[in-house]
Design a protein around this motif. Structure first.
Motif, short mmCIF file in Angstrom:
data_model
loop_
_atom_site.label_atom_id
_atom_site.label_comp_id
_atom_site.label_asym_id
_atom_site.label_seq_id
_atom_site.Cartn_x
_atom_site.Cartn_y
_atom_site.Cartn_z
N VAL A 1 10.63 1.32 3.69
CA VAL A 1 11.03 2.65 3.25
C VAL A 1 11.09 2.67 1.73
O VAL A 1 11.74 1.84 1.10
CB VAL A 1 12.39 3.04 3.84
CG1 VAL A 1 12.84 4.40 3.31
CG2 VAL A 1 12.32 3.07 5.36
N GLY A 2 10.41 3.63 1.13
CA GLY A 2 10.44 3.81 -0.31
C GLY A 2 10.05 5.23 -0.65
O GLY A 2 9.14 5.79 -0.03
N ASP A 3 10.71 5.83 -1.60
CA ASP A 3 10.48 7.23 -1.95
C ASP A 3 10.10 7.33 -3.42
O ASP A 3 10.91 7.08 -4.31
CB ASP A 3 11.75 8.04 -1.68
CG ASP A 3 11.53 9.55 -1.84
OD1 ASP A 3 10.42 9.94 -2.26
OD2 ASP A 3 12.45 10.31 -1.55
N VAL B 1 0.86 -1.18 0.00
CA VAL B 1 0.00 0.00 0.00
C VAL B 1 0.90 1.23 0.00
O VAL B 1 1.60 1.51 0.98
CB VAL B 1 -0.93 0.02 1.23
CG1 VAL B 1 -1.88 1.22 1.15
CG2 VAL B 1 -1.71 -1.28 1.34
N THR B 2 0.92 1.96 -1.10
CA THR B 2 1.63 3.23 -1.10
C THR B 2 0.70 4.30 -0.54
O THR B 2 -0.52 4.23 -0.71
CB THR B 2 2.07 3.64 -2.52
OG1 THR B 2 0.92 4.03 -3.29
CG2 THR B 2 2.79 2.49 -3.23
N GLY B 3 1.28 5.28 0.15
CA GLY B 3 0.42 6.26 0.83
C GLY B 3 -0.36 5.62 1.95
O GLY B 3 -1.47 6.06 2.29
N VAL C 1 3.33 -1.56 4.10
CA VAL C 1 3.05 -0.13 4.00
C VAL C 1 4.33 0.62 3.66
O VAL C 1 5.31 0.56 4.40
CB VAL C 1 2.47 0.41 5.33
CG1 VAL C 1 2.15 1.89 5.21
CG2 VAL C 1 1.22 -0.37 5.72
N MET C 2 4.30 1.34 2.55
CA MET C 2 5.49 2.06 2.13
C MET C 2 5.42 3.52 2.58
O MET C 2 4.41 4.20 2.40
CB MET C 2 5.63 2.03 0.60
CG MET C 2 6.98 2.52 0.10
SD MET C 2 7.10 2.44 -1.72
CE MET C 2 6.22 3.93 -2.18
N GLY D 1 12.75 7.38 -6.23
CA GLY D 1 12.81 5.98 -6.62
C GLY D 1 13.56 5.10 -5.64
O GLY D 1 13.61 3.88 -5.80
N ALA D 2 14.14 5.68 -4.60
CA ALA D 2 14.93 4.92 -3.63
C ALA D 2 14.04 3.92 -2.89
O ALA D 2 12.97 4.28 -2.39
CB ALA D 2 15.59 5.87 -2.63
N GLY D 3 14.49 2.68 -2.83
CA GLY D 3 13.80 1.66 -2.08
C GLY D 3 12.62 1.00 -2.76
O GLY D 3 12.00 0.10 -2.20
#
Length: 261
Positions: A50-52, A12-14, A36-37, A56-58
């Protein structure tokens, strides 16, 4: 590369936002693992990675091994960087690390029918996903009850309320939308877009009065003004309202006001 299994997590992003939290809660209610990112680490939070999207990191690690991605992340202030470019980076990561994962993109009803900059970016994101090889489904929703409440409070000044002539909403409950998103994510990609909307339309003037009464205040005297500019005229013309093929349901705005904390 292993194929995702039914026990694989759903990313789930956001996932810390209004809709994302509802999606995570729905997954938990179904006994399904959620990943959960977020952009920063959260010690002690199960399933947080962790993801951005902006950099694009992670992302490769975030999508690895997932069965589906429910893409709720969005940033109206940086929509080009996060919504459009970030979704492009997410698609690239999926192709590398989870090409069979089902991507469910959350968008906005009418985003292709209004010149608002944020809406144009959302539609651009839709086209990006539709043009990719990723298995995907596009789900649009109308405004959430929370947004209508916020707008109503801003436009109510003591005994007076300000409403744009013709402006109506058909707002929906994020928990109801989340249930649909999880159901869609667990199945095969839908060939057609799914539009979701609340059970009834109400004018901005009605929303102002309902919001005030729910807060224990007298209903304001509403002053109606014409829409100005292409954006407001578009909303007044109903660009944010669902079409006849939309799925409607969930709580009404009045019921949501009565039961919120």
């Amino acid at each position: 590369m292993e194929r995702p299994t039914p026990s694989a997590p759903v990313l789930v992003t956001g996932g810390t936002g209004t809709l994302g939290q509802a999606v995570v809660a729905e997954l938990a209610a179904r006994g399904l693992p959620a990943r959960v990112m977020s952009r920063t680490a959260a010690p002690g939070v199960t399933g947080r990675v962790v993801g951005d999207l902006a950099s694009g990191a992670g992302l490769d690690a975030a999508v690895a091994g997932v069965r589906a991605v429910i893409h709720c992340a969005s940033d109206p202030r940086h929509a080009k960087q996060v919504d459009v470019d970030g979704t492009g980076l997410l698609l690239t990561a999926l192709q590398r690390s989870a090409p069979e994962a089902h991507l469910v993109l959350v968008s906005i009803v009418g985003c292709d029918a209004n010149p608002l900059g944020y809406y144009r970016r959302k539609h651009e994101t839709e086209l990006l996903v539709r043009g990719s090889p990723a298995p995907s489904t596009l789900v649009r929703a109308t405004q959430f009850h929370e947004l209508v409440a916020t707008v109503s409070r801003v436009l109510t000044l003591g005994p007076l309320g300000l409403a744009v002539r013709g402006l109506r909403f058909q707002p929906c409950d994020p928990a109801w939308v989340a249930a649909h998103l999880v159901r869609v994510a667990l199945g095969p990609p839908l060939p057609a877009r799914l539009d979701l909307a609340g059970p009834e339309a109400l004018s901005l003037a009605q929303a102002l009065r309902l919001t005030a009464r729910a807060a224990g205040h007298r209903a304001p005297r509403v002053v109606t003004v014409p829409g100005w500019g292409r954006v407001w005229r578009g909303f007044a013309a109903g660009s944010n309202l669902p079409g006849p093929d939309a799925v409607t349901g969930g709580s009404t705005y009045a019921a949501w006001l009565a039961h919120r904390d």
